[in-house]
Design an enzyme around this catalytic site. Structure first.
Site, short mmCIF file in Angstrom:
data_model
loop_
_atom_site.label_atom_id
_atom_site.label_comp_id
_atom_site.label_asym_id
_atom_site.label_seq_id
_atom_site.Cartn_x
_atom_site.Cartn_y
_atom_site.Cartn_z
N LYS A 1 20.56 -10.05 33.23
CA LYS A 1 20.55 -10.97 32.09
C LYS A 1 19.11 -11.15 31.59
O LYS A 1 18.15 -10.74 32.24
CB LYS A 1 21.14 -12.32 32.49
N ARG B 1 26.06 -27.78 37.25
CA ARG B 1 25.69 -27.14 35.98
C ARG B 1 26.97 -26.67 35.29
O ARG B 1 27.34 -27.17 34.25
CB ARG B 1 24.72 -25.99 36.25
N TYR C 1 -10.01 -20.94 18.11
CA TYR C 1 -9.63 -22.18 17.43
C TYR C 1 -10.17 -23.39 18.20
O TYR C 1 -10.14 -23.45 19.42
CB TYR C 1 -8.11 -22.28 17.35
N MET D 1 -2.11 -16.52 18.48
CA MET D 1 -0.76 -15.99 18.34
C MET D 1 -0.72 -14.50 18.71
O MET D 1 0.19 -14.05 19.41
CB MET D 1 -0.25 -16.17 16.90
#
Length: 813
Positions: free
Chosen positions: A482, A580, A708, A757
């Protein structure tokens, strides 16, 4: 190879059943290989959790007739030839030793902790103008790999180069009998496999066993090694600082090269090699020493050493243009490595159509007519749809191949590239280095930015087998793929697991399973968190849903009945304390009543999930979960008169609660080399290495800032490198501001300022690096466990956070 079974029987101490006049021409240990045929001798190797005897019926059905076994499977005795032995691995080694004795040319045996494969490949390059060489393919240096390598010798070879690797005591004596080296080379001794030896002295002593009958041992003179070498062993040593060595060497760095000054007897000369790192220099000297020992003149050594090149030792799988997958083996073209690459192609094919781009085969040791006949047979047995040949030789033999197009050279192929219409296919690129097939790879490869996540398929296989070794023989294994294979890539991992015959795959949502099924995965796939709206798609793609609520069960039953299904597999999830998903004890009456008399579905398994299997401080809670699972699942089985698979253990549970294996376990993060137990981690191998490059280097002055918010202020002149990877690629922003680091030239470079980013900046003031140099973001160091600890999270989050825009490259050593 052409041998009669009657001659093999006494050499491997076998009892025989069948026709002893049968001839064999090849040996196999892989039941999945498409190259197995009626003249194959198949050794049924048996490990802790994988016994090849179980595949013999299928092999017989495919035409294989000759087997070395430790028992004859029931009802098969009259259906094939069987050589019965006590230990099939020992028999394989005995066979290789017997076969080796048929040849009497020089054999170079190489061992050490590091550099074995590099030295082997460089020696092959340096000596190939003068010898017909047989060498270990890739890094086939293990108890299985060495005999398979030696068995590949044929009558045309006149020099062998084989590497030998060991992980513990009493292994090398077996390999020595197989290789029987006449010339020995001991490479660098490092920390690899330290856990298999009591100390460094024992490790060196064991490695030296390879040279017990060699005429000479080539090594870097070292006080410790000297003390352990048998007094009868003839040595040929080198050193940078000990003038008592046979060859004394000094070094001088030039522009991106190194000049070696060699003093040997009355000879002195210089040789230039195109490397400056310590490991490459030492490996190159090992090769130079072999040339000296073999009597090469200084001018030949000088000419060839300067042509050494970086060796690519890995088969890589890459995404290509137009829905293609590329198996990149573009620097190697010999017959043995072709067989390995074709098996790998079959194992990792993403598209049904298979194409091979193949150059002339170099150094087969076979007459050309025989060689291309064998290559044609290989291509046919592996069901290759299209062959693109490059070279004068393969062009001459094009009539031996079906559906082939040939070009005289690589440039001619590139000129015609657009007309080859590559799409919806898996492409093996297999070429000798002189053909420069990297140009073809570059054209075919999907263009993405320079950051890549390299996935080591060998490491996945190793980790899989490590956890398999903890299981009882009858315990099934579900492997979780997964979240895009925990960030590593879903299909490629699933394909490897299918190759290793896992019992089940697990995904979180239906779309993950649909993608795998659509790509051709045939293993059963369980969907752990299916939404009711996905049930129709689950049924359409033969996925198997986990059912965890009455509402979900009724919704699925309604669709199953509408589609007139019979015995469709479902998996019932019980909540034993995770709270869960799952049926609780109070739900069982309604669950049982609903499941009774429902022929449209079949309860394939009952499962639960442990909340604290990784934390032994909650041992009693974990035991209570297991006890409740036993109680609830036993009730379901009794009242429904069913006998489903039961499973509750995840990765940590496999190690910490072996008594609760039941019928199946679920392996997750452990497959990817991560364990919550440090003592277990050392036995696992790192799977993913996130790499990038240096985009730009600049020098800033005291008082200047980076990034930044000016969060880094230089207190002195500082050299800053910018790396094209950022939080959009999955690097946590909090890993910046001098908390985290990357590795450049095996040195730590602290991340300065905030992670951006698409970029991050590092301090390289003390590192001799250039723009374009590679950068390790994580891998062995720093590893994802370390990063997670520093950030107060878990390794899962680091792994699964790597963006899909980061290209995945899968490789096998």
């Amino acid at each position: 190879m052409s041998l009669k079974i009657q001659h093999i029987i006494p050499e491997i101490h076998a009892r025989f059943s069948g026709n002893p006049d049968t001839e064999i021409d090849t040996v196999s240990i892989d039941s999945r290989s498409l190259q197995n045929n009626s003249q194959t001798l198949f050794f049924a190797l048996a490990g802790l959790n994988n016994d090849a005897h179980q595949y013999i019926p299928d092999l017989i059905a495919k035409g294989v007739q000759n087997f070395v076994v430790n028992h004859i499977p029931k009802d098969l005795e009259s259906k094939a030839n069987f050589l019965l032995v006590e230990n099939t691995l020992q028999a394989l080694q005995d066979f290789a030793s017997y076969y080796r004795k048929s040849f009497h040319f020089p054999i170079i045996g190489i061992t050490g902790s590091n550099g074995k494969t590099i030295v082997k490949e460089w020696l092959n390059f340096l000596l190939s103008p003068d010898y017909n060489i047989i060498r270990s393919p890739k890094s086939y240096n293990s108890q299985v790999g060495v005999p398979l390598s030696v068995i590949s010798i044929n009558e045309k070879h006149n020099l062998g180069i084989f590497e030998a690797g060991i992980s513990t005591v009493r292994e090398m004596e077996k390999l020595e009998k197989i290789i029987q080296p006449t010339i020995g080379i001991l490479t660098n001794i490092g920390s690899a496999h330290d856990e298999g030896f009591q100390n460094l002295e024992e490790k060196i002593s064991e490695k030296l066993r390879l040279f017990e009958h060699s005429e000479v041992l080539i090594y870097q003179k070292n006080t410790l090694v000297d003390s352990l070498i048998d007094a009868t062993t003839k040595t040929f040593s080198w050193s940078f600082n000990d003038k008592n060595a046979n060859v004394f060497i000094t070094q001088k760095q030039l522009s991106e090269k190194t000049q070696l000054s060699i003093s040997y007897d009355t000879i002195s000369f210089n040789a230039i090699i195109p490397f400056q790192d310590k490991a490459s220099i030492e490996n190159a000297i090992s090769c130079l020493m072999a040339l000296l020992y073999l009597g090469y003149l200084p001018e030949i050594i000088q000419e060839r050493m300067q042509l050494l090149y970086s060796v690519e030792m890995r088969l890589k799988v890459k995404n290509g243009i137009n829905n293609t997958a590329i198996v990149d083996d573009s620097y190697s073209s010999d017959y043995q490595s072709l067989k390995i690459a074709l098996d790998f192609l079959e194992q990792q094919k993403q598209y049904k159509k298979k194409t091979i781009i193949l150059s002339d085969i170099i150094q087969s040791g076979l007459p050309t007519d025989e060689l291309y006949k064998k290559v044609s047979e290989l291509v046919t047995s592996n069901k290759i749809d299209r062959v693109i040949g490059v070279g004068e030789e393969i062009g001459t033999y094009s009539n031996s191949f079906k559906n082939i197009i040939t070009y005289k050279n690589t440039d001619d192929l590139i000129s015609d590239f657009k007309n080859l219409n590559f799409e919806n296919e898996t492409i093996l690129i297999k070429g000798a280095r002189i053909f420069q097939f990297e140009k073809i790879t570059s054209l075919l490869e999907e263009k993405t930015h320079e950051t890549v996540l390299e996935i080591n398929l060998n490491a996945i296989s190793h980790n899989l087998n490590f956890f398999k070794s903890k299981l009882k023989p009858q315990t099934k294994l579900m492997v979780m793929v997964k979240a895009f294979g925990y960030g590593s890539g879903g299909f490629e991992i699933a394909k490897l697991l299918e190759y290793h015959k896992a019992d089940y795959l697990g995904v979180a949502f239906a779309d993950e399973g649909i993608a795998l099924k659509s790509a051709g995965i045939t293993l059963p796939i369980m969907v752990l968190n299916p939404e009711n709206t996905s049930f129709s798609a689950i049924i359409e793609h033969n996925l198997e849903p986990e059912i965890y609520s009455i509402k979900g069960l009724r919704a699925f039953l309604k669709i199953a009945e509408q589609k007139n299904l019979e015995q469709f597999p479902v998996h019932i999830k019980l909540d034993t304390g995770m709270h869960r998903l799952g049926f609780q004890e109070d739900d069982l009456d309604e669950l049982i009543a609903t499941l009774k008399n429902t022929p449209s579905i079949k309860v394939k398994s009952i499962l639960s999930h442990m909340a604290t299997s990784d934390d032994l401080t909650h041992h009693e809670f974990a035991k209570s979960q297991i006890a409740l699972f036993e109680k609830l699942s036993a009730r379901l089985m009794q009242e429904l008169s069913i006998n489903p698979i039961r499973h509750i253990l995840n990765t940590s549970g496999i190690s910490n609660y072996p008594e609760a294996q039941y019928d199946m376990v679920r392996l997750g993060i452990g497959l990817y080399g991560v364990s919550n137990d440090p003592s277990e981690t050392k036995y696992l191998e790192n799977v993913g290495t996130l790499k990038s490059i240096i985009s730009q280097i600049r020098t800033i002055q005291s008082g200047e800032s980076v990034g930044y918010g000016r969060r880094f202020m230089a207190s002195k002149e500082t050299k800053i490198a910018t790396i094209p990877i950022g939080y959009a690629d999955g690097i946590p922003r909090s890993w910046g501001n001098q908390l985290g680091y990357v590795m450049i030239k095996n040195q730590k470079a602290s991340i300065v300022g905030s992670v951006c980013m698409d970029m991050l900046m590092v301090d390289v003031s003390t590192i001799d690096c250039l723009e374009g140099d590679p950068v390790i973001i994580f891998g062995e160091d720093p590893n994802v466990t370390y990063i997670a600890e520093k950030l107060g999270t878990i390794p899962y989050e680091i792994l699964t956070g790597i963006s899909h825009r980061v290209k995945r490259v899968f490789y096998r050593e």
